[in-house]
Design an enzyme around this catalytic site. Sequence first.
Site, PDB file in Angstrom:
ATOM      1  N   ASP A  35       1.122  -1.017  -0.420  1.00 31.66           N
ATOM      2  CA  ASP A  35       0.354  -0.504   0.488  1.00 31.66           C
ATOM      3  C   ASP A  35       0.946   1.089   0.028  1.00 31.66           C
ATOM      4  O   ASP A  35       1.583   1.695   0.890  1.00 31.66           O
ATOM      5  CB  ASP A  35      -0.238  -0.391   0.916  1.00 31.66           C
ATOM      6  CG  ASP A  35      -1.501   1.406   2.054  1.00 31.66           C
ATOM      7  OD1 ASP A  35      -2.957   2.023   0.419  1.00 31.66           O
ATOM      8  OD2 ASP A  35      -1.888   1.735   2.591  1.00 31.66           O
ATOM      9  N   THR A  39      -3.407   5.496  -4.232  1.00 27.06           N
ATOM     10  CA  THR A  39      -1.770   5.818  -3.606  1.00 27.06           C
ATOM     11  C   THR A  39      -0.684   6.060  -4.488  1.00 27.06           C
ATOM     12  O   THR A  39       0.448   6.976  -3.922  1.00 27.06           O
ATOM     13  CB  THR A  39      -2.167   5.545  -2.453  1.00 27.06           C
ATOM     14  OG1 THR A  39      -2.147   3.724  -1.715  1.00 27.06           O
ATOM     15  CG2 THR A  39      -2.831   5.968  -0.528  1.00 27.06           C
ATOM     16  N   THR A  40      -0.059   4.485  -4.887  1.00 24.69           N
ATOM     17  CA  THR A  40       0.783   4.560  -5.786  1.00 24.69           C
ATOM     18  C   THR A  40       0.752   5.219  -6.328  1.00 24.69           C
ATOM     19  O   THR A  40       1.499   5.428  -7.315  1.00 24.69           O
ATOM     20  CB  THR A  40       0.956   2.466  -5.386  1.00 24.69           C
ATOM     21  OG1 THR A  40       0.563   2.417  -4.078  1.00 24.69           O
ATOM     22  CG2 THR A  40       2.471   2.298  -6.497  1.00 24.69           C
ATOM     23  N   ASP A  70      -8.534  -0.411   2.093  1.00 24.94           N
ATOM     24  CA  ASP A  70      -8.607   0.467   0.699  1.00 24.94           C
ATOM     25  C   ASP A  70     -10.499   0.447  -0.091  1.00 24.94           C
ATOM     26  O   ASP A  70     -10.708   1.223  -0.817  1.00 24.94           O
ATOM     27  CB  ASP A  70      -7.869  -0.305  -0.053  1.00 24.94           C
ATOM     28  CG  ASP A  70      -6.397   0.812   0.525  1.00 24.94           C
ATOM     29  OD1 ASP A  70      -6.231   1.643   1.359  1.00 24.94           O
ATOM     30  OD2 ASP A  70      -5.337  -0.033  -0.579  1.00 24.94           O
TER      31      ASP A  70
END
Length: 528
Positions: free
Chosen positions: A62, A95-96, A388
């Site tokens: 994550d 998020t990445t 998530d």
Amino acid sequence: MPRMERVLKDDAIQEKGERARMASFVGAMAIADLVKSTLGPKGMDKILQSTGRGRSVTVTNDGATILKSLHIDNPAAKVLVDISKVQDDEVGDGTTSVVVLAGELLREAEKLVNMKIHPMTIIAGYRMAAECARNALLQKTMDNKDNTDKFRSDLMNIAMTTLSSKILSQDKEYFAELAVDAVLRLKGSTNLESIQILKKPGGSLKDSFLDEGFILDKKIGLGQPKRIENANILVANTAMDTDKVKIYGARVRVDSMSKVADIEAAEKQKMREKVEKIIGHGINCFVNRQLIYNFPEELFADAGILAVEHADFEGIERLALVTGGDIASTFDNPESVKLGHCKLIEEIMIGEDRLIHFSGVAMGQACTIVLRGASEHVLDEAERSLHDALCVLSQTVNDTRVIFGGGWPEMVMSKEVDELARRTPGKKSHAIDAFSRALQAIPTIIADNAGLDSAELISQLRAEHHKENSTVGIDVISGGLGDMQKRGICEAFKVKQAIVLSATEAAEMILRVDEIITCAPRRREDRM
């Protein structure tokens, strides 16, 4: 020649112009390269080991979790860490991607700066491009909010796509079901408080389940009813252990043992009165955050009241929220205390542990997801992945627009941005062109992480997207291009939009920098 007066303190470091910009670009690209390998369904995980006590280990892919755990010195890198955090708080997933996209935008910007194009020109171009990209996506969104069956299958697809890049990818159908059920119970609120995630080591991930109601991680005391129907629950935070003499460490001098007994009897009487006050609320379940000693426990058991002691704080806050009660600490006026209610309290077993299950709670949307798994690390990562998915789903229930995934949205945006670049005169067009290349980097990286020939695939993909309304993206499972509509690979529009806008803003912020001043540390005086 007079010496230039120094403005800054002796130890302060000042980097100007080119050097400052280089430092920013390098830092930001290093961060992007760090998380790059975790992108996509075949992305790898990272092990983070803390240097603190206990050397705790986290295994995760994550982006936000990885970046949160790093101690970073480079100011530009910190900006990227921040956008991944905000992305995590705002929409929960992507998020990445947001860090990778910002990194790619800066990589392109660096080439442009070397071509002597002014950063402000680049920023203006990026802004136009981001606006254009967003509009391109907007035209391609699907919205099935009126058709519940279709919408549910959209949600399932989104959940499976989100989970496919995480540890739960093996059982993604199973967990997507859990997540969709949990989120649909919320009836459109994005407050995930009422979904409780309980982690119990043991069993395999497949043994996880969703349970309506609330599970408190506590045993039921001895000699107490194991099952209560139509429970009235008093949630309290009060000390129930004054049946010992402890008047603030007082010293009492007595002239015979019987006086000690009198003091104890008085203490006992006080406790009994307190318990009677509590019972006077007309309850049959008493949950306390602090200890309940043997004597009051006996009294509760005699009255047929289930007493639970030492309920952990997060658990008790949530229990009060879910059953619709308040946490009480004084019991003098029963009419002002809000009791919690639920239809049934019973003891259940999960693995080796006994827990208390509250079902039919006042807050109908409350539910508990019990995660099982081989070890703590697996459970932590499973919780992050599920979180998530829950975030994305709850956002999608509010904003029901859905787009395809698998590098498809990037190609759609990239194509539109490319056309904008051809229409735009002047140096800005270089920047817009660069934006389009940066967007293509995301499907490229997804393909690279899966060990595919990215150059070949991306050029095929670009050709496919020149046809009207193509739904082709990268299918890493078969290792080629695939129809995203048939494969059911979907993403939430809100997540993609947040990625594009945040990444552009972050890149812009770093591009604006032309000087980095690192202040001198305060010196300690030598105190003798």
